[in-house]
Design a protein around this motif. Structure first.
Motif: not given
Length: 226
Positions: A150-160, A174-185
């Motif tokens: 899931r973190e990899s999925e989020v990273l790809v979307m950041l790149a896009r 949720g957006q807060q969940t996204v923020k948590t993933y970004v923080s982990h990345i």
């Protein structure tokens, strides 16, 4: 509402060119100009511009130190770094200092205005030449802790260039969940911004370079979400 820009550039001809280019867009207004980094910090405090166009090589105080001070004291003010020649160390230093954009001084008028508007809107704009220099910094770096699927999925979307709201909608979380993933990345890659995360992932082979091509490339530019 117009985007207010502070120009920090010690060469009069370049400064005039930047002013002329920006004046072609009715949505951009030049709030002030200066010729050294220390004065750029003072004027940023005084004028509270939306964006500072910051030459990296200036007298009294260089653009990297000035960028760091502005971003620390005035985090709402965005900085687009300018340089006459790309250097990998300079690109990384500017990004670490908090620059949210990086352009060559010979950028075309449209590219300059786009970078300013992207910065004002909270997005990052980095020329492909700067991306290449970031990738060149790979030498000697070790592979970070492995990202989850899931973190990899989020990273790809950041790149896009996706914003948190768009990522949340596409992944149905949720957006807060996204923020948590970004923080982990950020923690796993050892970086402090989305620009650094994407560049770091690219040069370590964690992100296919082709992911940057989905609606992000126009002529020779990459656009990333901040």
């Amino acid at each position: 509402m117009a985007v207010h820009v502070l120009i920090a550039e010690d060469h009069a001809v370049v400064r005039q060119g930047l002013r002329d280019f920006l004046s072609l867009d009715g949505d951009i207004a030049v709030a002030g100009e200066t010729t050294n980094g220390r004065e750029a910090v003072r004027l940023a405090r005084e004028l509270s511009p939306d964006v500072v166009l910051m030459d990296l090589m200036m007298p009294v105080m260089d653009g990297i130190e000035a960028t760091e001070r502005i971003r620390r004291e005035l985090p709402e003010v965005r900085v687009v770094a300018l340089t006459g020649a790309l250097d990998g160390a300079a690109v990384m230093a500017a990004i670490r200092a908090g620059a949210t954009g990086f352009l060559l001084k010979n950028a075309e008028a449209d590219e300059l205005r786009h970078a300013v508007k992207a910065a004002a809107a909270g997005r990052t704009y980095v020329s492909s030449g700067a991306v290449a220099r970031l990738v060149d910094q790979a030498a000697g770096e070790t592979r970070p802790e492995r990202l989850t699927e899931r973190e990899s999925e989020v990273l790809v979307m950041l790149a896009r260039g996706k914003a948190n709201k768009e990522i949340a909608r596409e992944l149905r979380i949720g957006q807060q969940t996204v923020k948590t993933y970004v923080s982990h990345i950020f923690d796993k890659l050892g970086v402090h911004s989305r620009t650094q995360a994407v560049a770091h992932a690219l040069r370590l082979g964690l992100l296919p370079s082709g992911e940057l091509a989905s609606g992000l490339v126009t002529t020779d530019e990459y656009r990333w979400s901040a």
